[in-house]
Design an enzyme around this catalytic site. Structure first.
Site, PDB file in Angstrom:
ATOM      1  N   HIS A   1       1.996   4.434  -2.965  1.00 51.94           N
ATOM      2  CA  HIS A   1       2.072   5.891  -2.766  1.00 51.94           C
ATOM      3  C   HIS A   1       3.435   6.411  -3.223  1.00 51.94           C
ATOM      4  O   HIS A   1       3.528   7.413  -3.941  1.00 51.94           O
ATOM      5  CB  HIS A   1       1.898   6.241  -1.284  1.00 51.94           C
ATOM      6  CG  HIS A   1       0.508   6.098  -0.773  1.00 51.94           C
ATOM      7  ND1 HIS A   1      -0.589   6.652  -1.387  1.00 51.94           N
ATOM      8  CD2 HIS A   1       0.033   5.459   0.332  1.00 51.94           C
ATOM      9  CE1 HIS A   1      -1.684   6.372  -0.689  1.00 51.94           C
ATOM     10  NE2 HIS A   1      -1.330   5.647   0.358  1.00 51.94           N
TER      11      HIS A   1
ATOM     12  N   HIS B   1       0.839  -1.201   0.000  1.00 53.03           N
ATOM     13  CA  HIS B   1       0.000   0.000   0.000  1.00 53.03           C
ATOM     14  C   HIS B   1       0.873   1.250   0.000  1.00 53.03           C
ATOM     15  O   HIS B   1       0.658   2.173  -0.803  1.00 53.03           O
ATOM     16  CB  HIS B   1      -0.914  -0.038   1.239  1.00 53.03           C
ATOM     17  CG  HIS B   1      -1.780   1.165   1.418  1.00 53.03           C
ATOM     18  ND1 HIS B   1      -3.154   1.123   1.275  1.00 53.03           N
ATOM     19  CD2 HIS B   1      -1.492   2.456   1.738  1.00 53.03           C
ATOM     20  CE1 HIS B   1      -3.659   2.329   1.500  1.00 53.03           C
ATOM     21  NE2 HIS B   1      -2.658   3.150   1.792  1.00 53.03           N
ATOM     22  N   GLU B   2       1.858   1.275   0.899  1.00 56.23           N
ATOM     23  CA  GLU B   2       2.731   2.443   0.999  1.00 56.23           C
ATOM     24  C   GLU B   2       3.662   2.571  -0.207  1.00 56.23           C
ATOM     25  O   GLU B   2       3.958   3.682  -0.653  1.00 56.23           O
ATOM     26  CB  GLU B   2       3.544   2.380   2.294  1.00 56.23           C
ATOM     27  CG  GLU B   2       2.716   2.504   3.562  1.00 56.23           C
ATOM     28  CD  GLU B   2       1.918   3.797   3.623  1.00 56.23           C
ATOM     29  OE1 GLU B   2       2.388   4.824   3.073  1.00 56.23           O
ATOM     30  OE2 GLU B   2       0.815   3.783   4.190  1.00 56.23           O
TER      31      GLU B   2
END
Length: 375
Positions: A71, A67-68
């Site tokens: 980003h 998820h990170e």
């Protein structure tokens, strides 16, 4: 951040772990070993439950890391530098240097995280029935599908600094064309969401007898602090717009020579003048800076022999700024580098002033009082 260590590097991005991550890893491991796996694998033993619980918890944080990373990779694609990713008690955080340059950049960087979690949830959901023959695998995939779906929904809540709050900020930014006002609006909404988490968590804990409500309240407290910091940051950026370093710096600060001993620094400068930092200059040219942190590790019986040049921070490690630079640039340097002060030098390297966090905060407080009084 203290208590952080690097465990890997992915695509040039350092992956770090904060010690608090171990706490949440153990909590999830216990939760899975005591509840999830026994309900789905009733014939397995206690040791198996704990091993599977650890595997499931680790896979959860692999999902958080993906998820990170989404980003971070999107930020890199938009030409924004990424310093690192840190896993900690509340999940993970991408340390992206600077703010997005456009609302579109903000939207894409924010939305890609929840979309990644939704994609992972869909993948694990599809794989679950295909692995029914291996019960522990299908149980783990089922859990990962469930938890990634929840992770996506949670991050879509429009409470800054959650991804949903950043999406909200990008939309307000696109409408108002004002980054700072959009940050304030998203920050206020984030505070309201955080208070909702806190009050609901406390209600669940004390009135419904559910102790897990305290964890929800704890998350709300974390979000509240983050949202308040965002609003405070927007106020700082407003206050320093159009102001130069020369207008705020402490001109002609106390300066010491490289040959001065620590005993001399303490007796003649630090103690009588209540100073915490001293620039070191040679014939007016800055060569380093000495702080109390540099001195405290030196044994007291050596104070009369060790000189400023031996303990000072200098060379490439010395961060400086120029008097004509914008104050907002200095604020960013103080924050990004976690510095307490910045020496101010002219283009020839001659020391002309010192900008400290304390001096900056006093200046901002005086400015705020003047604005409130209508002056």
């Amino acid at each position: 951040m203290k208590g952080v260590f690097t465990i890997a590097r992915v695509g040039g991005i350092e992956i770090k772990v904060h010690w608090s991550w171990v706490i949440i890893l153990l909590i999830f491991t216990f939760d899975l070993a005591a509840g999830w796996y026994p309900a789905r694998l009733p014939q397995a033993g206690t040791l198996t439950y704990w091993l599977l619980g650890l595997v499931g918890a680790l896979m959860l944080f692999v999902s958080v890391l993906l998820h990170e990373l989404s980003h971070s990779f999107m930020a890199l694609a938009r030409k924004i530098k990424v310093r690192d990713i840190t896993l900690f008690i509340f999940g993970g955080a991408s340390n992206i240097e600077g703010e997005p340059k456009t609302p579109g950049d903000e939207f894409l960087i924010a939305i890609v995280g929840p979309l990644t979690s939704l994609a992972l949830a869909a993948l694990f959901f599809v794989l679950t029935p295909l692995t029914r023959s291996v019960a522990w695998v299908s149980s783990t995939l089922e859990y990962l599908a469930y938890i990634n779906f929840l992770l996506a929904l949670f991050n879509l809540i429009p409470g800054f600094p959650l991804d949903g709050g950043r999406v909200l900020r990008s939309i307000v930014w696109a409408v108002t064309r004002n980054f700072d006002s959009s940050t304030r609006i998203a920050g206020v909404v984030g505070q309201l969401v955080a208070y909702g988490f806190i009050f609901f968590g406390l209600y669940e804990s004390f009135f419904q007898g559910d102790p897990s409500g305290l964890w929800l309240a704890f998350i709300g407290w974390f979000l509240l602090n983050a949202a308040q910091q965002s609003v405070a940051g927007a106020k700082v950026r407003d206050a320093v717009k159009g102001v130069t370093v020369a207008q705020v710096m402490e001109a002609s600060p106390a300066v010491v020579a490289p040959t001065y001993t620590i005993a001399h620094l303490l007796s003649q400068f630090i103690l009588p003048r209540n100073l915490r930092v001293l620039p070191v200059a040679n014939e007016g040219r800055l060569v380093g800076i000495v702080t109390l942190s540099d001195i405290k590790d030196i044994p007291q019986d050596q104070w009369g022999m060790v000189t400023a040049s031996q303990v000072m921070t200098g060379g490439s490690e010395l961060q400086v700024i120029h008097p004509q630079d914008r104050l907002e640039q200095a604020v960013k340097l103080l924050g990004d580098g976690d510095f307490d002060q910045l020496p101010v030098v002219d283009r020839e390297g001659m020391l002309v002033g010192l900008l400290t966090r304390t001096h900056l905060l006093k200046w901002m407080k005086i400015r705020e009082e003047l604005e409130n009084s209508g002056a």
